[in-house]
Design a protein around this motif. Structure first.
Motif, PDB file in Angstrom:
ATOM      1  N   TRP A  62      -4.510   2.219   1.755  1.00  0.00           N
ATOM      2  CA  TRP A  62      -5.141   1.240   2.625  1.00  0.00           C
ATOM      3  C   TRP A  62      -6.337   1.871   3.326  1.00  0.00           C
ATOM      4  O   TRP A  62      -6.382   3.080   3.545  1.00  0.00           O
ATOM      5  N   SER A 108      -5.393  -4.470  -1.329  1.00  0.00           N
ATOM      6  CA  SER A 108      -4.283  -5.274  -0.814  1.00  0.00           C
ATOM      7  C   SER A 108      -3.452  -5.829  -1.964  1.00  0.00           C
ATOM      8  O   SER A 108      -2.216  -5.806  -1.924  1.00  0.00           O
ATOM      9  N   THR A 148       0.615  -4.997  -2.632  1.00  0.00           N
ATOM     10  CA  THR A 148       1.549  -6.098  -2.318  1.00  0.00           C
ATOM     11  C   THR A 148       1.978  -6.907  -3.534  1.00  0.00           C
ATOM     12  O   THR A 148       2.685  -7.900  -3.383  1.00  0.00           O
ATOM     13  N   MET A 161       2.562   2.847   6.827  1.00  0.00           N
ATOM     14  CA  MET A 161       2.014   1.569   6.386  1.00  0.00           C
ATOM     15  C   MET A 161       3.023   0.434   6.551  1.00  0.00           C
ATOM     16  O   MET A 161       2.659  -0.746   6.534  1.00  0.00           O
ATOM     17  N   MET A 162       4.290   0.797   6.708  1.00  0.00           N
ATOM     18  CA  MET A 162       5.328  -0.220   6.894  1.00  0.00           C
ATOM     19  C   MET A 162       5.000  -1.123   8.076  1.00  0.00           C
ATOM     20  O   MET A 162       5.217  -2.344   8.031  1.00  0.00           O
ATOM     21  N   TYR A 187       2.216  -3.694   7.029  1.00  0.00           N
ATOM     22  CA  TYR A 187       2.336  -4.369   5.742  1.00  0.00           C
ATOM     23  C   TYR A 187       1.913  -5.841   5.812  1.00  0.00           C
ATOM     24  O   TYR A 187       1.155  -6.302   4.954  1.00  0.00           O
ATOM     25  N   ASN A 238      -1.165  -7.487   3.621  1.00  0.00           N
ATOM     26  CA  ASN A 238      -0.940  -8.639   2.749  1.00  0.00           C
ATOM     27  C   ASN A 238      -1.964  -9.752   2.953  1.00  0.00           C
ATOM     28  O   ASN A 238      -2.320 -10.470   2.013  1.00  0.00           O
ATOM     29  N   VAL A 264       7.858  -9.493  -1.280  1.00  0.00           N
ATOM     30  CA  VAL A 264       7.703  -8.196  -0.613  1.00  0.00           C
ATOM     31  C   VAL A 264       8.590  -7.154  -1.288  1.00  0.00           C
ATOM     32  O   VAL A 264       8.161  -6.022  -1.549  1.00  0.00           O
ATOM     33  N   SER A 305       7.111  -5.849  -4.440  1.00  0.00           N
ATOM     34  CA  SER A 305       5.754  -5.307  -4.350  1.00  0.00           C
ATOM     35  C   SER A 305       5.733  -3.828  -4.703  1.00  0.00           C
ATOM     36  O   SER A 305       6.750  -3.136  -4.622  1.00  0.00           O
ATOM     37  N   TYR A 341       4.409  -1.389  -3.071  1.00  0.00           N
ATOM     38  CA  TYR A 341       4.716  -0.529  -1.927  1.00  0.00           C
ATOM     39  C   TYR A 341       6.219  -0.372  -1.735  1.00  0.00           C
ATOM     40  O   TYR A 341       6.729   0.737  -1.554  1.00  0.00           O
TER      41      TYR A 341
END
Length: 715
Positions: free
Chosen positions: A453, A484, A488, A572-573, A576, A580, A680, A683, A685
């Motif tokens: 990111w 992104s 995602t 990054m959690m 998120y 997105n 999610v 995804s 991630y």
């Protein structure tokens, strides 16, 4: 022994400068024992953007000033100054970038005290210097480790304000030169200084018109704005420097000739100003922060609508009045008194009206974003300083007068010092996170890409010495959409977008380089739009939605020219849902998609029957269902993750109801529960970071740690 004004001025400057440094050392004292804030036994910096200039400075020191398309800012003023200091002084590079903000930002006390001297009240400047040097917003952006352009962004305009005040008051030639050189240096340091320079020019210009109407002698001030205009032109800094020097030499040796053709010189400066850029930079700068559109529209062969970064940046949002006042003066009462003091000061010394551009820009923060507040700090500090001195002087007894001055000064300083003590900002990355990037540096080549990111772009480039797709300066909606999308969406879609975006980015660099060698009107000029739009057209689609859908199918990808890695940090959690937003949009219409369900809980309460995750979300132990508000919803997958004794991630997946759209993940070592929908859960991630369930045909693990994971793209 009585001190002369000059000695007193120097003494005040030394005290204020020392005070400013000492207050900033509080952060060092607080975190001295925090080893996670250090790398190689040196404190790391605490602002993402700082790594941009650090990369450029590092390359200069290493003698690398020609790298292929990696955007290293080795020509930027911040990088050049840092490299010079590193080469001259016997300090490590890490120490230089960490302590530079405190030293250079503290130089602000010099012009403030000199302004106080210009109005015949040194104590006003001294009190103002103490306050301004540690005021909330100024401290926040110039503290230890806040290595960014802000370390001189207010120093230069305050020096400019001082030189303009002295120019108008004394009408001495040297201040014409000081003013012009300050503008040139300010522009070199911070190209966005254009608007503030022009505001100062406008005020002096208005004064010239006033003098003309009143039939007063205005030639000196006309000469002043002529110098300013030549310094403000949109030409290379060295060219402007030479022009200004030649004009000053001409003034010293051919004064009558210069004054004879003064109107011609002013006209020439005005024409050159307009021809070399004029108002374009001013409009461009204001447009980004003041006139923000909700959706960024790119029109070319294909019209696409993107989500803009400005919609997510806090510093570009309207702020509450109390926050606005505190950031400028430390307290609402101090702020109000500062305004009263400034009005009083301006009535007594009309030349102080020149401070209005800085106040005006600072007040933009109330609607345009908190970053602007620092501009109002020095001038309003002079306002409160003037008020304190004037009120204290009402007493006929010097001891009482100085006592009042001291007590009132301490009163306005204390809230700001308390803020410094409470403002415990961590470093950008922790030691363990940087260790991951340091390892990656030994694995990846300088031509490889590491995709993460945009928040992490600059640190990635600095520590891993690789290329990135986005960063703190390259994060428009069109740039962020692919990243992104990668993070995602499913592994199949993400892997193809990774290869496409990297190769298209490199191809765009090559095309832009080719176009530089051509006449822009040449029929062979190659037109290139944003990557997503170009991909859509190149693959034969007129609707980008259809192109994105095709990523799920077999397709021919560009030839691989380099390795690509994806960087997935635990931090990054927390963002998120924001990540997105940039790809959860119909690019053809600008319609935002339905927000996926994402909930993170670290405050869990367990009873005999339920696990309460907060905010009305509970897990029923007996039924294995979720209570979300008044609804009871089945759980698709219940996942438990934990690290075994060897440090390897283990996952236990229990499928309860495969038709459900909600999943619960208990990350044992992180002591957190996640409730996410299928989009999610599937995804890239979540599959690669949270579960380490990677498609072996598409990715291979490179570095796996609880804080950050790096995978290599195989296609």
């Amino acid at each position: 022994m009585l001190l002369t004004d000059n000695k007193k001025t120097i003494l005040y400057i030394l005290i204020a400068f020392t005070f400013s440094i000492a207050v900033r050392l509080i952060w060092v004292y607080q975190f001295q024992g925090m080893e996670q804030f250090k790398f190689n036994d040196q404190f790391m910096i605490n602002t993402n953007d700082g790594y941009y200039y650090a990369e450029g400075a590092r390359d200069i020191v290493a003698g690398i000033t020609k790298k292929s398309n990696d955007l290293s800012p080795f020509e930027s003023a911040g990088s050049i100054l840092t490299a010079m200091i590193t080469k001259i002084l016997p300090f490590s590079f890490e120490s230089v970038i960490f302590y530079m903000p405190a030293f250079f930002a503290s130089l602000l006390v010099i012009p403030i005290i000199l302004i106080g001297k210009s109005i015949g009240k040194l104590e006003v400047g001294f009190i103002a210097a103490l306050l301004a040097s540690i005021a909330w917003s100024y401290y926040n952006r110039t503290m230890m480790g806040y290595y960014d352009t802000d370390l001189l962004n207010i120093v230069f305009p305050t020096f400019l304000l001082w030189s303009l005040i002295w120019a108008i008051k004394t009408q001495e030639d040297k201040y014409l030169l000081f003013t012009a050189l300050d503008i040139i240096a300010y522009r070199w340091w911070y190209p966005q200084s254009y608007s503030l320079e022009f505001a100062f020019f406008g005020l002096v210009g208005a004064y010239v018109v006033h003098q003309y109407i009143k039939k007063e002698d205005f030639k000196y001030n006309l000469l002043l704005i002529t110098f300013m205009m030549f310094a403000m032109m949109g030409l290379d800094g060295w060219i402007r420097f030479i022009i200004v020097i030649l004009l000053f030499i001409g003034l010293k040796f051919q004064r009558e000739l210069v004054l004879k053709y003064l109107y011609h010189l002013f006209g020439l400066s005005l024409v050159l100003f307009l021809v070399t850029g004029g108002f374009s930079p001013i409009w461009g700068q204001l447009k980004g922060y003041v006139f923000k559109d909700a959706i960024l529209v790119t029109k070319d062969d294909l019209e696409l609508h993107f989500f803009t970064v400005m919609q997510t940046i806090r510093e570009a949002e309207k702020i509450p009045f109390e926050t606005f006042a505190n950031r400028i003066s430390g307290h609402t009462i101090t702020f109000i008194l500062s305004i009263i003091g400034y009005i009083w000061l301006a009535l007594r010394h009309r030349v102080m009206l020149l401070g209005l551009p800085m106040i005006g820009l600072g007040f933009l923060a109330y609607s345009g974003g908190l970053r602007f507040t620092i501009y109002a700090v020095p001038v309003l500090a002079l306002g409160i300083g003037f008020l304190i001195v004037e009120l204290s002087s009402l007493s006929k007894h010097k001891i009482i007068s100085y006592a009042m001055m001291s007590v009132l000064s301490i009163a306005v300083l204390l809230p700001n010092i308390q803020h410094v003590i409470d403002y415990k900002v961590p470093t950008v990355f922790t030691k363990d996170e940087v260790i991951v990037l340091d390892k990656l540096k030994k694995i990846a080549s300088r031509e490889d890409y590491v995709v993460g990111w945009w928040d992490y772009g600059y640190p990635l480039r600095y520590y891993a010495d690789v290329k990135t797709l986005s960063d703190g300066g390259k994060h428009s909606g069109s740039v962020n959409f692919p990243t992104s999308f990668i993070l995602t969406h499913s592994q199949v879609e993400a892997s193809k977008m990774l290869r496409l975006d990297v190769e298209y980015t490199e191809e765009t660099f090559a095309i832009n380089k080719l176009n530089e060698d051509k006449n822009i009107d040449d029929e062979d000029y190659i037109k290139r739009i944003n990557n997503i739009g170009q991909m859509t057209l190149d693959y034969g689609y007129k609707d980008t939605n259809n192109f994105l859908t095709s990523l799920e199918l077999d397709m021919e990808l560009p030839k691989k020219t380099r390795d690509v890695y994806v960087y997935l940090p635990n931090r990054m959690m927390n963002i998120y849902p924001t990540v997105n937003l940039f790809s959860n949009i119909d690019l053809m219409t600008g319609t935002k998609g339905k927000q996926p369900f994402f909930y993170k809980s670290t405050n869990v309460k367990e009873s005999a029957d339920t696990i309460d995750l907060g905010r009305g979300i509970k897990i029923e132990k007996k039924t294995g269902k979720l209570q979300v508000g008044q609804q009871t919803i089945a759980i698709n997958n219940f996942v438990k993750t934990f690290y075994d004794k060897t440090g390897k991630l283990q996952t236990q997946v229990q499928t309860i109801n495969s038709t459900s759209n909600l999943n619960v993940i208990y990350m044992t070592n992180y002591r957190q529960f996640l409730v996410v929908d299928n989009s999610v859960y599937n995804s890239l991630y979540f599959q690669l970071f949270v579960l380490e369930d990677y498609d072996k045909e598409l990715f291979e693990p490179t570095i796996l740690t609880p804080l950050a994971k790096v995978y290599k793209l195989k296609i």
